[in-house]
Design a protein around this motif. Structure first.
Motif, PDB file in Angstrom:
ATOM      1  N   PRO A   1       0.816  -1.207   0.000  1.00 17.04           N
ATOM      2  CA  PRO A   1       0.000   0.000   0.000  1.00 17.04           C
ATOM      3  C   PRO A   1       0.856   1.267   0.000  1.00 17.04           C
ATOM      4  CG  PRO A   1      -0.022  -1.027   2.161  1.00 17.04           C
ATOM      5  CD  PRO A   1       0.666  -1.979   1.237  1.00 17.04           C
ATOM      6  N   LEU A   2       0.383   2.236  -0.772  1.00 13.83           N
ATOM      7  CA  LEU A   2       0.996   3.561  -0.818  1.00 13.83           C
ATOM      8  C   LEU A   2       0.062   4.547  -0.125  1.00 13.83           C
ATOM      9  CD1 LEU A   2       2.545   4.297  -4.328  1.00 13.83           C
ATOM     10  CD2 LEU A   2       3.625   4.537  -2.118  1.00 13.83           C
ATOM     11  N   ILE A   3       0.264   5.822  -0.459  1.00  9.53           N
ATOM     12  CA  ILE A   3      -0.578   6.874   0.098  1.00  9.53           C
ATOM     13  C   ILE A   3      -2.050   6.571  -0.180  1.00  9.53           C
ATOM     14  CG2 ILE A   3      -1.016   9.358   0.046  1.00  9.53           C
ATOM     15  CD1 ILE A   3       1.849   9.514  -1.288  1.00  9.53           C
ATOM     16  N   GLY A   4      -2.887   6.630   0.842  1.00 10.30           N
ATOM     17  CA  GLY A   4      -4.310   6.410   0.646  1.00 10.30           C
ATOM     18  C   GLY A   4      -4.665   4.997   0.248  1.00 10.30           C
ATOM     19  N   GLY A   5      -3.743   4.041   0.443  1.00  9.38           N
ATOM     20  CA  GLY A   5      -4.038   2.665   0.105  1.00  9.38           C
ATOM     21  C   GLY A   5      -3.765   2.283  -1.329  1.00  9.38           C
ATOM     22  N   THR A   6      -3.312   3.231  -2.159  1.00 11.90           N
ATOM     23  CA  THR A   6      -2.970   2.908  -3.543  1.00 11.90           C
ATOM     24  C   THR A   6      -1.778   1.959  -3.557  1.00 11.90           C
ATOM     25  OG1 THR A   6      -3.751   5.061  -4.303  1.00 11.90           O
ATOM     26  CG2 THR A   6      -2.260   3.859  -5.774  1.00 11.90           C
ATOM     27  N   PRO A   7      -1.842   0.859  -4.298  1.00 10.86           N
ATOM     28  CA  PRO A   7      -0.742  -0.108  -4.253  1.00 10.86           C
ATOM     29  C   PRO A   7       0.435   0.282  -5.135  1.00 10.86           C
ATOM     30  CG  PRO A   7      -2.470  -0.938  -5.669  1.00 10.86           C
ATOM     31  CD  PRO A   7      -2.973   0.358  -5.085  1.00 10.86           C
TER      32      PRO A   7
ATOM     33  N   ARG B   1       2.228   7.878 -21.361  1.00 11.01           N
ATOM     34  CA  ARG B   1       2.436   9.266 -21.786  1.00 11.01           C
ATOM     35  C   ARG B   1       1.777  10.241 -20.810  1.00 11.01           C
ATOM     36  NH1 ARG B   1       4.081  10.338 -27.134  1.00 11.01           N
ATOM     37  NH2 ARG B   1       2.792  12.217 -27.222  1.00 11.01           N
ATOM     38  N   THR B   2       0.575   9.886 -20.355  1.00 15.22           N
ATOM     39  CA  THR B   2      -0.133  10.753 -19.410  1.00 15.22           C
ATOM     40  C   THR B   2       0.625  10.850 -18.094  1.00 15.22           C
ATOM     41  OG1 THR B   2      -2.281  10.210 -20.388  1.00 15.22           O
ATOM     42  CG2 THR B   2      -2.281  11.065 -18.135  1.00 15.22           C
ATOM     43  N   ALA B   3       1.095   9.707 -17.600  1.00 18.44           N
ATOM     44  CA  ALA B   3       1.825   9.708 -16.326  1.00 18.44           C
ATOM     45  C   ALA B   3       3.141  10.466 -16.445  1.00 18.44           C
ATOM     46  CB  ALA B   3       2.079   8.275 -15.869  1.00 18.44           C
ATOM     47  N   ALA B   4       3.848  10.271 -17.564  1.00 18.78           N
ATOM     48  CA  ALA B   4       5.114  10.989 -17.756  1.00 18.78           C
ATOM     49  C   ALA B   4       4.882  12.498 -17.757  1.00 18.78           C
ATOM     50  CB  ALA B   4       5.780  10.546 -19.060  1.00 18.78           C
ATOM     51  N   ALA B   5       3.787  12.934 -18.344  1.00 18.18           N
ATOM     52  CA  ALA B   5       3.477  14.368 -18.365  1.00 18.18           C
ATOM     53  C   ALA B   5       3.182  14.891 -16.968  1.00 18.18           C
ATOM     54  CB  ALA B   5       2.284  14.620 -19.288  1.00 18.18           C
ATOM     55  N   VAL B   6       2.544  14.064 -16.135  1.00 19.73           N
ATOM     56  CA  VAL B   6       2.259  14.485 -14.758  1.00 19.73           C
ATOM     57  C   VAL B   6       3.552  14.675 -13.980  1.00 19.73           C
ATOM     58  CG1 VAL B   6       1.292  13.736 -12.547  1.00 19.73           C
ATOM     59  CG2 VAL B   6      -0.037  13.456 -14.648  1.00 19.73           C
ATOM     60  N   TYR B   7       4.448  13.689 -14.068  1.00 19.77           N
ATOM     61  CA  TYR B   7       5.668  13.714 -13.266  1.00 19.77           C
ATOM     62  C   TYR B   7       6.721  14.685 -13.819  1.00 19.77           C
ATOM     63  CZ  TYR B   7       4.098   9.467 -10.847  1.00 19.77           C
ATOM     64  OH  TYR B   7       3.416   8.547 -10.093  1.00 19.77           O
ATOM     65  N   ALA B   8       6.772  14.855 -15.128  1.00 17.59           N
ATOM     66  CA  ALA B   8       7.920  15.572 -15.712  1.00 17.59           C
ATOM     67  C   ALA B   8       7.531  16.477 -16.874  1.00 17.59           C
ATOM     68  CB  ALA B   8       8.961  14.559 -16.187  1.00 17.59           C
ATOM     69  N   GLY B   9       6.273  16.936 -16.894  1.00 19.81           N
ATOM     70  CA  GLY B   9       5.833  17.752 -18.015  1.00 19.81           C
ATOM     71  C   GLY B   9       6.057  19.245 -17.843  1.00 19.81           C
ATOM     72  N   ASP B  10       6.145  19.714 -16.603  1.00 15.38           N
ATOM     73  CA  ASP B  10       6.260  21.154 -16.362  1.00 15.38           C
ATOM     74  C   ASP B  10       7.059  21.412 -15.079  1.00 15.38           C
ATOM     75  OD1 ASP B  10       5.969  23.881 -16.491  1.00 15.38           O
ATOM     76  OD2 ASP B  10       3.922  23.883 -15.666  1.00 15.38           O
TER      77      ASP B  10
ATOM     78  N   ARG C   1      -2.732   5.995  -9.447  1.00 14.64           N
ATOM     79  CA  ARG C   1      -1.781   6.978  -8.898  1.00 14.64           C
ATOM     80  C   ARG C   1      -2.537   7.939  -7.991  1.00 14.64           C
ATOM     81  NH1 ARG C   1      -0.890  12.125  -9.801  1.00 14.64           N
ATOM     82  NH2 ARG C   1      -2.325  12.089 -11.581  1.00 14.64           N
ATOM     83  N   PRO C   2      -2.083   8.102  -6.746  1.00 15.84           N
ATOM     84  CA  PRO C   2      -2.717   9.112  -5.884  1.00 15.84           C
ATOM     85  C   PRO C   2      -2.519  10.507  -6.458  1.00 15.84           C
ATOM     86  CG  PRO C   2      -1.240   7.667  -4.629  1.00 15.84           C
ATOM     87  CD  PRO C   2      -0.974   7.411  -6.070  1.00 15.84           C
ATOM     88  N   ASP C   3      -3.504  11.361  -6.332  1.00 24.21           N
ATOM     89  CA  ASP C   3      -3.389  12.728  -6.852  1.00 24.21           C
ATOM     90  C   ASP C   3      -2.198  13.461  -6.243  1.00 24.21           C
ATOM     91  OD1 ASP C   3      -5.613  12.373  -8.438  1.00 24.21           O
ATOM     92  OD2 ASP C   3      -7.009  13.309  -6.994  1.00 24.21           O
ATOM     93  N   SER C   4      -1.878  13.121  -4.996  1.00 25.73           N
ATOM     94  CA  SER C   4      -0.784  13.812  -4.314  1.00 25.73           C
ATOM     95  C   SER C   4       0.596  13.372  -4.789  1.00 25.73           C
ATOM     96  CB  SER C   4      -0.893  13.581  -2.799  1.00 25.73           C
ATOM     97  OG  SER C   4      -0.872  12.195  -2.507  1.00 25.73           O
ATOM     98  N   LEU C   5       0.670  12.281  -5.542  1.00 24.29           N
ATOM     99  CA  LEU C   5       1.953  11.786  -6.033  1.00 24.29           C
ATOM    100  C   LEU C   5       2.125  12.268  -7.469  1.00 24.29           C
ATOM    101  CD1 LEU C   5       4.496  10.105  -5.551  1.00 24.29           C
ATOM    102  CD2 LEU C   5       3.213   8.072  -6.256  1.00 24.29           C
TER     103      LEU C   5
END
Length: 270
Positions: A13-19, A178-187, A69-73
């Motif tokens: 489990p991660l933040i909020g129970g996300t695995p 592609r969506t996840a990469a943009a979240v982590y490293a897009g801006d 993916r938790p919104d906070s991550l």
């Protein structure tokens, strides 16, 4: 050398129970193998090869390959914290962290955060630093059609994925990547403005490897990356683009094995 290379899938489990999910294979010295924006499929075959020589943990970053993916991550430092927690839970030390592309950026953050658990890092065509000027710019993969990005990323055309051969599930996973990469490293795009300055304080041994024919991130960028550390080795991998672990796995494996096992050899300043 271990012959026990069968992979076992794990989740915690991660933040909020996300695995958080990861593959665990092999035995012996620990390796943490981190994929880039292309997703876990870009490193899993190499993980099996590396697992003949140690224990290899290969996580899927939350958000990639359709994983939740938790919104906070939403940052590379956040991912680094997740993987430090994983190493602490498993009580692993002297870990060799191998990261390709975005995974190399995470590896750099890990080395900065807890050198008590990180024994050394290997950056494979990594992103994460900002370097001014022409040949050191990172191609904007979000502005390119996937076919265009693949032409830049691979030296050998036969190694490129064939979109026509992908299943609907594989296409969905690629879109999620592609969506996840943009979240982590897009801006800002694929870098932390402060990372290059901070890397000077990294104390663990560093190997920077680079596919000579990479059209996404050039060897000039790779050399600048290596020069950002107080001391590092820089090695070009011939006949490879952005994914040496796919195009030249045996050559990359040899470099990693030499580096991880050659504790008596000093790290070379550039």
């Amino acid at each position: 050398m271990s012959d026990n290379t069968s992979a076992h899938a794990h989740a915690a489990p991660l933040i909020g129970g996300t695995p958080l999910t990861w593959d665990d294979q092999g035995t012996g010295r620990p390796f943490l193998l981190l994929h880039g924006g292309a997703g876990p499929g870009s490193v899993l075959p190499f993980a099996t090869l590396l697992a003949r020589h140690g224990r290899v943990l290969t996580p899927t970053h939350p958000g990639f390959a359709g994983r939740p993916r938790p919104d906070s991550l939403d940052s590379i430092p956040g991912l680094a914290s997740v993987y430090l927690d994983l190493l602490q839970q498993l009580d692993l030390r002297d870990v060799t962290v191998v990261g390709n592309s975005l995974g190399g950026w995470i590896a750099s953050e890990l080395a900065l955060r807890d050198p008590s658990r990180i024994g050394r890092i290997v950056l494979v065509n990594a992103v994460g630093i900002h370097v001014h000027g022409g040949a050191t710019e990172i191609a904007d993969i979000f502005a390119l059609h996937p076919d265009q990005a693949a032409r830049l990323a691979f030296h050998d055309p036969s190694a490129r994925p064939d979109p026509a051969a992908l299943t609907s599930d594989e296409l969905a996973a690629a879109a999620a990547n592609r969506t996840a990469a943009a979240v982590y490293a897009g801006d800002p795009y694929m870098h932390d403005p402060e990372l290059r300055r901070r890397l000077r304080s990294v104390e663990v041994p560093v190997l920077v490897t680079w596919g000579r024919q990479d059209g996404i991130v050039s060897p000039a960028y790779g050399r600048a990356y290596a020069e950002s550390f107080a001391a590092a080795r820089f090695e070009l991998v011939e006949d490879a683009g952005h994914f040496p672990q796919i195009e030249q796995p045996t050559r990359l494996l040899g470099l990693i094995r030499e580096f991880a096992g050659d504790t008596a050899r000093p790290v070379h300043s550039l």
